[in-house]
Scaffold this active site. Structure first.
Site, short mmCIF file in Angstrom:
data_model
loop_
_atom_site.label_atom_id
_atom_site.label_comp_id
_atom_site.label_asym_id
_atom_site.label_seq_id
_atom_site.Cartn_x
_atom_site.Cartn_y
_atom_site.Cartn_z
N LYS A 10 0.82 -1.22 0.00
CA LYS A 10 0.00 0.00 0.00
C LYS A 10 0.84 1.26 0.00
O LYS A 10 0.49 2.26 -0.61
CB LYS A 10 -0.96 0.01 1.20
CG LYS A 10 -2.12 -0.95 1.01
CD LYS A 10 -3.23 -0.68 2.00
CE LYS A 10 -4.41 -1.59 1.75
NZ LYS A 10 -5.43 -1.49 2.78
N LYS A 43 -10.24 -3.32 -4.24
CA LYS A 43 -11.05 -2.09 -4.34
C LYS A 43 -10.26 -0.98 -5.01
O LYS A 43 -10.84 -0.06 -5.57
CB LYS A 43 -11.42 -1.61 -2.92
CG LYS A 43 -12.39 -2.51 -2.18
CD LYS A 43 -12.52 -2.04 -0.73
CE LYS A 43 -13.26 -3.03 0.12
NZ LYS A 43 -12.87 -2.99 1.54
N LYS A 46 -4.58 -9.90 -6.79
CA LYS A 46 -5.88 -10.12 -6.15
C LYS A 46 -6.90 -9.07 -6.59
O LYS A 46 -6.52 -7.93 -6.92
CB LYS A 46 -5.73 -10.22 -4.63
CG LYS A 46 -5.76 -8.94 -3.91
CD LYS A 46 -5.78 -9.08 -2.40
CE LYS A 46 -5.62 -7.68 -1.86
NZ LYS A 46 -5.57 -7.48 -0.48
#
Ligand code: TYM
Length: 332
Positions: free
Chosen positions: A111, A197, A194
């Site tokens: 992230k 969002k 994966k």
């Protein structure tokens, strides 16, 4: 009875991976556990969220939980920021967790990306707040998708270190519950990534708010390889997109991946995609319709969250009191 705690971030684009990897499994655990399900808005703000969107997304995740079939009267659905004890326990755990442990968290590295200096302190401490979420209720079982496994191991380490440091057995051992055919749903555009969002391509995921046409289009456009469908899981090697689409079919139809291979093995992807699109549309439609209805009725959703938060506080506050005593905080 053992207690379940789990959460979803209200960061928008709630997708099929969140549903198949988490929320759907929660519905099935309701009879065997006392359950607390949380819309983790404090986790969401570890990365910038537009305030109005955060509010709307909080309602959307709550609506998804209710529409999926979680009984909010028997169990608890609430948003994290309504229970201040999460933040209080997170601080205590910040002083228990070690920098070295957090430095190993792969999700932070993903992230934060290359510009780590610019990531928020909250993003770094994210897994500590997650440990606080669970242990504030002495949660024992945590149903999540595969990607949360490392965070749950950290929660166990924090609980164990706290128990050792303070010579107590206050915190239980946290067990992850990772099951079903879809513990890791992958992107429709890249079977090695994966479904997420935050993927900039909307075609990479099926959002829970997508209509039938959008779902069918995304499945039609999903990446595949030139071979026909594999006849068994042994042929999955090097074919991540095939494995992913078959896994999604298996999860939606409640069958095994081997059964899906046996049924569609040798067929072209075009035929299989048509079946998958029909299945996805028909199995998601009832929940989506209920979600849409609930999204119109924000006062009902807000009331469910407020009632859930009041009941969550009633469970959490005595436990936080116990923790503060153990730490030696003076209180009246
Ligand atoms: P979040 O919001 O990223 O995801 C919510 C749940 O969905 C699962 N999930 C997936 N499962 C399968 N395939 C995927 N592609 C996929 N993407 C997401 C996640 O594993 C998760 O179960 N840190 C958590 C939220 C959280 C939490 C907690 C969870 C905060 N506190 C305490 C459990 C207990 C998160 O970011 O989930």
């Amino acid at each position: 009875m053992d207690r379940i705690f789990s959460g979803v971030q209200p960061t928008g684009n709630l997708h099929l991976g969140n549903y198949l990897g988490a929320i759907r499994n929660w519905v099935r655990l309701q009879n065997d556990y006392e359950c607390i399900f949380c819309v983790v808005d404090m986790h969401a703000i570890t990365q910038w969220q537009d305030p109005a969107e955060l509010t709307a997304n909080t309602r959307e995740v709550a609506a998804a939980m209710i529409a999926a079939g979680i009984d909010a009267k028997k169990h608890i659905i609430f948003n994290q920021s309504q229970v201040p004890a999460h933040a209080e326990l997170a601080w205590i755990f910040n002083c228990v967790a070690r920098m070295g442990w957090l430095n190993r968290m792969t999700q932070f590295k993903e992230k934060a990306g290359k510009n780590r200096e610019n990531a928020s302190v909250g993003l770094y401490a994210y897994p500590v707040l997650m440990a606080a979420d669970i242990l504030l209720y002495k949660g024992t079982h945590v149903p999540v998708g595969e990607d949360q496994k490392q965070h749950l191991e950290l929660a166990r380490d924090i609980a164990q270190k706290f128990n050792n440091d303070f010579k107590t057995d206050l915190f239980p051992v946290v067990e992850p519950l990772i099951f079903g055919a879809a513990t890791r749903v992958m992107s429709l555009k890249d079977g090695t990534k994966k479904m997420s969002k935050s993927d900039p391509s909307d075609l990479s995921r099926i959002n829970m708010t997508d209509d039938a046409d959008q779902i069918a289009k995304k499945i039609r456009k999903a990446k595949t390889d030139p071979e026909p469908l594999p006849e068994s899981t042994k042929e999955f090697n090097g074919r991540p997109e095939a494995a992913n689409l078959i896994g999604i079919y298996a999860a939606l139809s409640d069958s095994s991946v081997e059964d899906v291979c046996a049924r569609f093995g040798g067929e072209p992807f075009s035929t299989f995609k048509q079946h998958l699109a029909d299945l996805a549309v028909s199995s998601l439609a009832p929940m989506q319709e209920e979600m849409r209805r609930l999204m119109q009725d924000t006062s009902h959703v807000d009331a469910v969250l407020a009632d859930g938060a009041a009941r969550a506080r009633a469970v959490a506050e005595p436990i936080l009191g116990e923790i503060k005593d153990v730490v030696g905080f003076l209180s009246p």
